[in-house]
Scaffold this active site. Structure first.
Site, mmCIF file in Angstrom:
data_model
loop_
_atom_site.group_PDB
_atom_site.id
_atom_site.type_symbol
_atom_site.label_atom_id
_atom_site.label_comp_id
_atom_site.label_asym_id
_atom_site.label_seq_id
_atom_site.Cartn_x
_atom_site.Cartn_y
_atom_site.Cartn_z
ATOM 1 N N GLU A 93 -3.525 3.339 1.669
ATOM 2 C CA GLU A 93 -4.173 3.531 3.136
ATOM 3 C C GLU A 93 -4.254 5.436 3.461
ATOM 4 O O GLU A 93 -3.169 6.384 3.008
ATOM 5 C CB GLU A 93 -2.899 3.264 3.947
ATOM 6 C CG GLU A 93 -3.114 3.587 5.709
ATOM 7 C CD GLU A 93 -1.747 3.375 6.077
ATOM 8 O OE1 GLU A 93 -1.189 3.740 6.824
ATOM 9 O OE2 GLU A 93 -1.355 2.201 5.934
ATOM 10 N N HIS A 105 0.743 -1.352 -0.251
ATOM 11 C CA HIS A 105 0.457 0.052 0.239
ATOM 12 C C HIS A 105 0.897 0.993 -0.393
ATOM 13 O O HIS A 105 2.285 1.164 0.531
ATOM 14 C CB HIS A 105 -0.978 0.163 1.356
ATOM 15 C CG HIS A 105 0.125 0.340 2.703
ATOM 16 N ND1 HIS A 105 -0.102 -1.136 3.035
ATOM 17 C CD2 HIS A 105 0.008 1.368 3.612
ATOM 18 C CE1 HIS A 105 0.677 0.030 4.610
ATOM 19 N NE2 HIS A 105 0.633 0.487 4.138
ATOM 20 N N GLU A 127 -2.625 10.608 -11.711
ATOM 21 C CA GLU A 127 -2.415 10.804 -13.089
ATOM 22 C C GLU A 127 -3.523 9.721 -13.730
ATOM 23 O O GLU A 127 -3.035 8.787 -12.927
ATOM 24 C CB GLU A 127 -1.361 10.815 -12.801
ATOM 25 C CG GLU A 127 -0.615 10.770 -14.921
ATOM 26 C CD GLU A 127 0.494 10.197 -15.320
ATOM 27 O OE1 GLU A 127 1.468 10.329 -16.697
ATOM 28 O OE2 GLU A 127 1.033 9.465 -13.926
ATOM 29 N N HIS A 180 2.907 11.628 -7.374
ATOM 30 C CA HIS A 180 1.318 10.846 -7.551
ATOM 31 C C HIS A 180 1.050 10.129 -7.970
ATOM 32 O O HIS A 180 2.209 9.435 -7.225
ATOM 33 C CB HIS A 180 1.325 12.201 -9.364
ATOM 34 C CG HIS A 180 1.401 11.223 -10.444
ATOM 35 N ND1 HIS A 180 2.877 12.328 -11.029
ATOM 36 C CD2 HIS A 180 1.904 9.998 -10.854
ATOM 37 C CE1 HIS A 180 3.431 11.307 -11.706
ATOM 38 N NE2 HIS A 180 2.450 9.915 -12.203
#
Length: 128
Positions: free
Chosen positions: A56, A5, A122, A74
């Site tokens: 998260e 994550h 993005e 990003h």
């Protein structure tokens, strides 16, 4: 090894959950309050955590805003139809900050949107 994550600190967990689930179509995978630490963790993603990476969202109770700094880039999401995706995001109340078009010095078609905290996401047109 695999990526499990990525963590983002958010100032309003409900707004962020709405954005990532309703606007971007992720699922809330799990959420837990930690009263002793005064924070809440919510994990969102496009599939189960045992096979898919997650995002998260960390809400530190009482903190409503963060300085994003200049090191963050990003999150990138692959999409099938970037124009239709941007239209749907706009209709759902999302903010498109760079319209679809080729990336600088390349041919890949990209767009950028912002989440409620100003984090950039993005969108990358996937080749079919």
């Amino acid at each position: 090894m695999r990526i499990l994550h990525t963590m983002l600190r958010v100032g309003d967990l409900d707004k962020s959950l709405d954005f990532y689930t309703r606007v971007l179509g992720m699922q809330l995978l799990r959420r837990k309050d930690y009263p002793d630490g005064k924070f809440t963790l919510a994990f969102v993603g496009y599939g189960p955590e045992d096979t898919h990476p997650a995002l998260e969202l960390t809400y530190n109770w009482g903190t409503s805003k963060y300085d994003l700094g200049n090191a963050y880039g990003h999150i990138a999401l692959g999409v099938q139809d970037i124009h239709a995706t941007c239209d749907a995001i706009r209709k759902a109340g999302g903010k498109v900050v760079r319209e679809p078009g080729p990336m600088k010095h390349g041919t890949t078609v990209i767009a950028f949107i912002e989440d409620p905290d100003g984090y950039r996401v993005e969108l990358i047109q996937q080749r079919t």
